[in-house]
Scaffold this motif. Structure first.
Motif, short mmCIF file in Angstrom:
data_model
loop_
_atom_site.label_atom_id
_atom_site.label_comp_id
_atom_site.label_asym_id
_atom_site.label_seq_id
_atom_site.Cartn_x
_atom_site.Cartn_y
_atom_site.Cartn_z
N ASP A 13 0.85 -1.18 0.00
CA ASP A 13 0.00 0.00 0.00
C ASP A 13 0.90 1.25 0.00
O ASP A 13 1.70 1.44 0.91
N ILE A 15 0.32 4.46 0.40
CA ILE A 15 0.12 5.45 1.49
C ILE A 15 0.79 4.95 2.77
O ILE A 15 1.45 5.70 3.49
N GLU A 30 -4.38 14.51 -5.12
CA GLU A 30 -4.49 14.66 -3.67
C GLU A 30 -3.47 13.77 -2.94
O GLU A 30 -2.88 14.16 -1.95
N GLN A 31 -3.27 12.57 -3.50
CA GLN A 31 -2.28 11.68 -2.89
C GLN A 31 -0.86 12.18 -3.14
O GLN A 31 0.03 12.02 -2.30
N GLU A 82 -18.44 11.56 -2.45
CA GLU A 82 -17.24 11.71 -3.28
C GLU A 82 -15.99 11.92 -2.41
O GLU A 82 -14.96 11.29 -2.59
N ARG A 83 -16.13 12.82 -1.40
CA ARG A 83 -14.97 13.15 -0.57
C ARG A 83 -14.54 11.97 0.30
O ARG A 83 -13.35 11.71 0.46
N LYS A 117 -12.61 9.62 -1.58
CA LYS A 117 -11.32 10.22 -1.95
C LYS A 117 -10.31 10.15 -0.78
O LYS A 117 -9.13 9.91 -0.98
N PRO A 126 -8.22 6.35 1.54
CA PRO A 126 -6.86 5.77 1.66
C PRO A 126 -6.05 6.35 2.83
O PRO A 126 -5.08 5.75 3.27
N PHE A 127 -6.45 7.55 3.32
CA PHE A 127 -5.68 8.17 4.40
C PHE A 127 -6.16 7.72 5.79
O PHE A 127 -5.62 8.16 6.80
#
Lengths: 208, 632
Positions: A39, A41, A79-80, B525-526, B529, B532-533
């Motif tokens: 992964d 991230i 964004e990533q 949507e957000r 997005k 993954p964090f």
């Protein structure tokens, strides 16, 4: 006095040695995890933790910086990518000492980050911004990033070391100068040291 | 190193290693982030400003290893070690100054070092071990004065240190009472040297000039800028805390005397949790030993102990039933100096027993028992490694970073309360992460008065936040750029104008006039997005019972539900719903948190994470809460 100084020196030295050992083990552990993570991230997080456990001249630190940069390049999502560059820049800022490790990397990262932020602001559909605003927004973002409000390293060092020195001078005056009978020579030395370092402390604090 | 000092050196080395390996890897919760940011920027944290701590922090921040956060945390280890050494010296000097005395002193050092609260304060960025060092140093001065007779130099040194304590933590200054008692023993000499003592006291106090000089030109971080005498007194005397100001708190020691009962009860509870009741007989024996040694010494040591135990408890800890917050912010922190004195007296009690062995000719016991006794407090290592070890606690860092990462570029992030605010300042001011975010801090849940430390300089931030600096918050909410950790309740002034909806770990404010359908689309949507964090691993592996860490992890569970919500499907219509109906507390205020979730194969894993994090971070993990609360 000599025994006390020696004690402090040994205490600090041992403390640093244990501290370095902990950081080294941490670096090794996170480097392993970063290399084995699928992964991206998570891998970035592990690399970041290697940098946060910074040890001068450690090969792991350089490897982690390169590792993050490689991940940033491979990431397609803006964004990533922003997260990736920001993570690296922030981690490097967090390990600065009286010098800034990897200063060149930071210099390279800032325009990239400003660019990404500007695009993000324009693409944020609720903002009512367009390509025409690009240069203006880019300038705002880069100016914020290049503004450094941290105190001057030189004057900070002068002030904090002077503080320590004038505290020691006062102790010296009391312990050596004010014996019975008074030792005028030590008293004079102590007073001179106190006036000098106290002044330097004030000047350092003001200029830092 | 002589063989005489070998056991002491080994013990201190072991303790130091344990502390260093237990330090939170980036920053500790609570005041940690603020103190690190203030140290790094040579600024002023919350009143009383702690200028000495901040400047020591600046020296440590230059260490060329690790990150700035962990370097500042090292201060606590450093002063902890010095405090322990002073405890050793006190016990050694007051006992027989022989082999048994050394072992008794080592036992008391280990006992203190591995006690719950002392260990806890030795590994976080806080000023309590610095304060303990000063208190123990002053206790040591008093003891030397009594043992060796009057020496004006000790009076001067003590006066200087008393002055210095007023730039560290104010409770250190309370040593003026026991030192005054010693001064009374040597009344004539004491009074003759009083003017010069006052001069040295003033020199120590002059460290507080720091505020005036640093705030003259504006620093990276200053909670309440000091520009004149009034603002200095406001900071120095903590006047902004109202009834919690230094003067009011001190005055409360002399009113409502029945409060001493609760103070005693609560303090005894802390003794039980930190040292168990088994330590009390040794404490009593230690008092007897002091009585035998010198009456003056007994009066001085017991006055010191009383001031930092029962009297301090009366001032700060005399509530009928302290809750977890009070146990954590008061019980776990303020009484460290009294614990140091307590362990010193316990060490004397242990030595008293060794002296009885000698008196009655039990020489083999006299040789073996002191060595065995050392191993008893060492067993506490296992407890500390399960409740206080923070070597893997990335929560305060990763939680704050997760929030910042989830925000769109150029957003407002509003926090309330120390935990979120201080960590935000660290990440923003020291870490310089996401400098496009303007971090504002609400002073009071019920008002809209905020501090803008997290978006300086205003001249630069004004350009990317013209709406905010122009006072048009609604426009920002319409642009989906206003985020906060506060879920709105009726008490909040914004409640009538905007709605708050969960957004990742926090909340987003949307104007009441906005179209809800637009928001639903935005939300879905957000969340996908930012998914993954999502970092839940840190909340499942931190290993500590630190209350603020547990709170952060519990707070973060909003994030797992939000993401699960975003993965609901239209085909889930007939699926059973899971309802979340909770109350989020912000100090004395609470806000509702309600959400209904249809669980499917795609979002089920987030619900599992939610349950796992909740289970791992139960608030009753906190050691000081006690067994009764654990059952509830």
């Amino acid at each position: 006095m000599k025994r006390i100084s020696l004690f402090f020196l040994i205490l600090i030295l041992i403390m640093l040695l244990i501290f370095y050992l902990r950081l080294f083990l941490q670096q090794k552990d996170f480097m392993n995890k970063a290399k084995h993570s699928n992964d991206s991230i998570k891998a970035i997080t592990y690399y970041e933790r290697v940098i946060l456990s910074y040890i001068p001249f450690s090969p792991y630190s350089r490897e982690a910086v390169n590792g993050i940069l490689e991940k940033c390049k491979k990431t397609g999502d803006d964004e990533q990518k922003l997260y990736c560059y920001e993570t690296l820049r922030s981690a490097l800022y967090q390990v600065r000492s009286f010098y800034q490790p990897y200063r060149e990397e930071i210099k390279k990262l800032e325009p990239l980050i400003a660019e990404l932020k500007t695009y993000e602001m324009i693409q944020w559909k609720y903002n009512n911004l367009s390509e025409k605003d690009y240069q203006r927004l880019y300038n705002y973002n880069i100016e914020i990033m290049q503004y450094d409000s941290s105190p001057s390293v030189f004057w900070s060092m002068v002030s904090v070391l002077s503080l320590f020195a004038w505290i020691c001078s006062v102790c010296f005056i009391i312990l050596k100068g004010l014996k019975t009978p008074i030792n005028k020579r030590y008293l004079l030395w102590g007073l001179t040291g106190f006036i000098l370092f106290f002044s330097l402390w004030i000047i350092g604090l003001y200029n830092a | 190193m002589s063989s005489k000092n070998f056991p002491l050196s080994i013990s201190l080395f072991l303790i130091m290693s344990l502390y260093i390996f237990s330090l939170p890897p980036v920053l500790s919760t609570g005041d940690g982030g603020e103190l690190i940011a203030a140290s790094y920027g040579l600024g002023s944290p919350h009143p009383s400003g702690y200028p000495l701590y901040v400047q020591i922090g600046k020296i440590f921040s230059f260490l060329p290893a690790g990150n700035i956060g962990i370097r500042v945390e090292l201060i606590s280890v450093f002063f902890s070690m010095l405090t322990l050494l002073l405890v050793y010296s006190v016990v050694f000097k007051l006992s027989g100054q022989n082999r048994e005395a050394s072992f008794a002193a080592i036992a008391s050092v280990i006992f203190l070092a591995l006690s719950y609260s002392f260990f806890g304060q030795s590994i976080v960025a806080k000023f309590y071990t610095l304060n303990s060092f000063f208190v123990m140093f002053l206790v040591f001065c008093g003891i030397i004065l009594v043992l060796k007779g009057y020496d004006r130099r000790i009076q001067f040194i003590a006066s200087f240190i008393l002055g210095l304590t007023l730039s560290a933590h104010h409770t250190g200054f309370m040593m003026i009472v026991p030192l005054g008692v010693v001064g009374f023993f040597y009344c004539r000499n004491f009074l003759r040297n009083l003017p010069l003592s006052f001069l040295f006291f003033s020199l120590g106090f002059s460290v507080n000039f720091y505020f005036f000089i640093r705030d003259m030109k504006g620093t990276l971080f200053s909670m309440i800028p000091v520009t004149d005498l009034d603002s200095f007194l406001k900071v120095f005397l903590r006047k902004n805390y109202g009834a919690g100001s230094s003067i009011d708190v001190t005055a409360s020691g002399f009113f409502n005397l029945y409060g001493y009962f609760y103070a005693f009860k609560n303090y005894l509870y802390l003794i039980e949790k930190n040292f168990t009741f088994f330590s009390i007989p040794f404490f009593i024996l230690g008092v007897v030993w002091l009585f035998k040694k010198s009456k003056k010494l007994l009066v001085f040591v017991l006055t010191s102990f009383f001031i930092y135990s029962i009297f301090l408890a009366k001032l700060t800890f005399s509530m009928q039933n302290p809750d977890s917050h009070e146990l954590y912010v008061i019980g776990h922190q303020y009484f460290i100096p009294s614990f140091a004195i307590y362990c010193g007296i316990v060490g004397l009690g242990v030595y008293f027993i060794y002296s009885i062995f000698e008196k009655y000719g039990f020489y083999s016991l006299q040789r073996i028992v002191p060595i065995i006794v050392i191993f008893f407090p060492l067993l506490m290592i296992f407890d500390r490694l399960t409740d206080q070890y923070q070597g893997k606690n990335y929560v305060p860092y990763s939680h704050t970073k997760g929030i910042f990462t989830s925000l769109p570029v150029a957003s407002i992030y509003m926090t309330y309360g120390d935990n979120h605010a201080f960590q935000g300042w660290y990440l923003k001011l020291v870490g310089r992460y996401r400098e496009d975010i303007c971090h504002i801090v609400l002073d009071d849940y019920k008002t809209m008065v905020w501090a803008l430390h997290g978006c300086k300089p205003y001249s630069l931030y004004k350009r990317i936040f013209p709406e905010f600096f122009g006072g048009n918050l609604i426009e920002l909410t319409e642009k989906y750029r206003y985020y906060s950790i506060i879920a709105l309740s009726e008490e909040h002034p914004l409640y009538t104008v905007v709605d708050s909806y969960p957004y990742f770990y926090i909340f987003i404010y949307i104007g009441k006039q906005s179209d809800k359908r637009d928001f639903d689309e935005f939300f879905m949507e957000r969340m996908k997005k930012v998914e993954p964090f999502l970092n839940y691993e840190d909340c499942l592996t931190h290993r500590t019972d630190d209350v603020y860490t547990l709170q952060l992890c519990n707070f973060s569970t909003i994030g797992y539900i939000s993401i699960a919500k975003a993965y609901e499907k239209a085909s889930d219509k007939d699926t059973a719903e899971v309802a979340f109906d909770q109350k989020l507390s912000y100090g004395d205020f609470t806000a509702p948190f309600k959400m209904k979730l249809k669980v499917n194969s795609e979002n089920e894993k987030y619900l599992n994470i939610y349950n796992a994090v909740k289970k791992y971070n139960k608030m009753n993990k906190f050691y000081l809460l006690g067994k009764e609360d654990e059952k509830n």
